[in-house]
Motif scaffolding. Structure first.
Motif, PDB file in Angstrom:
ATOM      1  N   LYS A 135       0.816  -1.218   0.000  1.00  0.00           N
ATOM      2  CA  LYS A 135       0.000   0.000   0.000  1.00  0.00           C
ATOM      3  C   LYS A 135       0.848   1.266   0.000  1.00  0.00           C
ATOM      4  CE  LYS A 135      -4.230  -1.921   1.958  1.00  0.00           C
ATOM      5  NZ  LYS A 135      -5.248  -1.841   3.056  1.00  0.00           N
ATOM      6  N   GLU A 136       2.080   1.162   0.511  1.00  0.00           N
ATOM      7  CA  GLU A 136       2.961   2.326   0.484  1.00  0.00           C
ATOM      8  C   GLU A 136       3.275   2.738  -0.953  1.00  0.00           C
ATOM      9  OE1 GLU A 136       3.994   4.293   3.017  1.00  0.00           O
ATOM     10  OE2 GLU A 136       2.550   3.085   4.161  1.00  0.00           O
ATOM     11  N   MET A 137       3.326   1.766  -1.870  1.00  0.00           N
ATOM     12  CA  MET A 137       3.551   2.085  -3.282  1.00  0.00           C
ATOM     13  C   MET A 137       2.438   2.961  -3.837  1.00  0.00           C
ATOM     14  SD  MET A 137       4.873  -1.535  -4.870  1.00  0.00           S
ATOM     15  CE  MET A 137       4.557  -0.963  -6.537  1.00  0.00           C
ATOM     16  N   LEU A 138       1.223   2.711  -3.383  1.00  0.00           N
ATOM     17  CA  LEU A 138       0.068   3.442  -3.892  1.00  0.00           C
ATOM     18  C   LEU A 138       0.058   4.899  -3.425  1.00  0.00           C
ATOM     19  CD1 LEU A 138      -2.659   0.687  -3.347  1.00  0.00           C
ATOM     20  CD2 LEU A 138      -1.493   1.266  -5.483  1.00  0.00           C
ATOM     21  N   LYS A 139       0.847   5.197  -2.410  1.00  0.00           N
ATOM     22  CA  LYS A 139       0.897   6.558  -1.882  1.00  0.00           C
ATOM     23  C   LYS A 139       1.961   7.413  -2.572  1.00  0.00           C
ATOM     24  CE  LYS A 139      -0.546   4.981   2.729  1.00  0.00           C
ATOM     25  NZ  LYS A 139      -0.158   4.887   4.163  1.00  0.00           N
TER      26      LYS A 139
END
Length: 250
Positions: A135-139
């Motif tokens: 999910k950090e990639m999506l940020k």
């Protein structure tokens, strides 16, 4: 169904595709293999509508409609998707912002309503989980600081969200380690369906161990020169491309 008829393409006065003919049936996964300089990437760019290529003859029919008469965004809206060999980094554009704008633009083109923010987030999170996308990639900004494998997963995520009819994968295995290859291939296989076709462009048979094709085509000198089943890819892996090599560059 995609039908490519007598496609002849040049760039900077150099002819690359020479009356190429190819049919990919509904639900079919077709692989194209061939030596460097055979025109594989040129074919993918022309299908997607990349500028600078001059189409001097031929048609590309998607469900009977010639997409050569469409702009790149119109082709995308009609169901064409291209996964690049080297996905671009776009600083300043958030990944989630990009995904939402792209998905809703496609939904509007299909006559569907835009997704609400909660529905969009749920849809993205479900698809990202299957592709093991943190999910950090999506940020983060789109593809900025991503590894090669992360960039490829992000493209497959886009494909899962957009649900295209015809997907072109241009050397998707390039730069992937075994774990990333397994994850990306799993994402592609999950999208295989009767109403969705794939054109998988690769140099190496290893990708086709994971995404097993229905048919394999060999490309040389801007034409399809041989076709067969998945065993043709294994034969090419064993014998190489010596009999197909030319001095031309794609």
């Amino acid at each position: 169904m995609i039908e490519i008829k007598n496609l002849t393409v040049a760039i900077e006065d150099k002819q690359i595709l020479n009356g190429l003919n190819l049919t990919v049936k509904d639900g079919e996964v077709a692989a194209i293999m061939g030596p460097n300089g055979s025109g594989k990437s040129t074919l993918s760019y022309v299908i997607a509508g990349k500028e600078d290529y001059e189409v001097t003859d031929g048609e590309i029919l998607l469900d009977g409609v010639n997409i050569l008469e469409m702009s790149p965004d119109e082709r995308a809206a009609s169901g064409v998707f291209l996964a690049f060999q080297y996905p671009l980094e776009i600083p300043g554009v958030g990944t989630m912002t990009f995904l939402k704008a792209t998905l809703n633009a496609q939904r509007r083109a299909r006559g569907e309503g835009e997704l609400s923010t909660p529905d969009f987030i749920r849809k993205v999170n479900a698809a990202a989980e299957k592709l093991e996308i943190n999910k950090e990639m999506l940020k983060r900004a789109l593809n900025v600081g991503f590894s090669g494998g992360e960039k490829k997963r992000m493209e497959i995520l886009q494909m899962a969200l957009l649900e295209p009819k015809f997907c072109v994968l241009d050397e998707t295995d390039s730069g992937l380690d075994i774990d990333a290859l397994r994850i990306v291939s799993g994402g592609v296989n999950a999208l295989r369906a009767q109403g969705r076709s794939f054109l998988v462009i690769t140099h190496y048979q290893r990708l086709l161990d994971y995404i097993v094709p229905d048919v394999v085509h060999v490309m040389s000198q801007g034409q399809i020169v041989k076709s067969g089943d998945k065993d043709l890819a294994k034969a090419l892996e064993a014998s190489g491309y010596a009999e197909y090599r030319t001095n031309e560059a794609a």
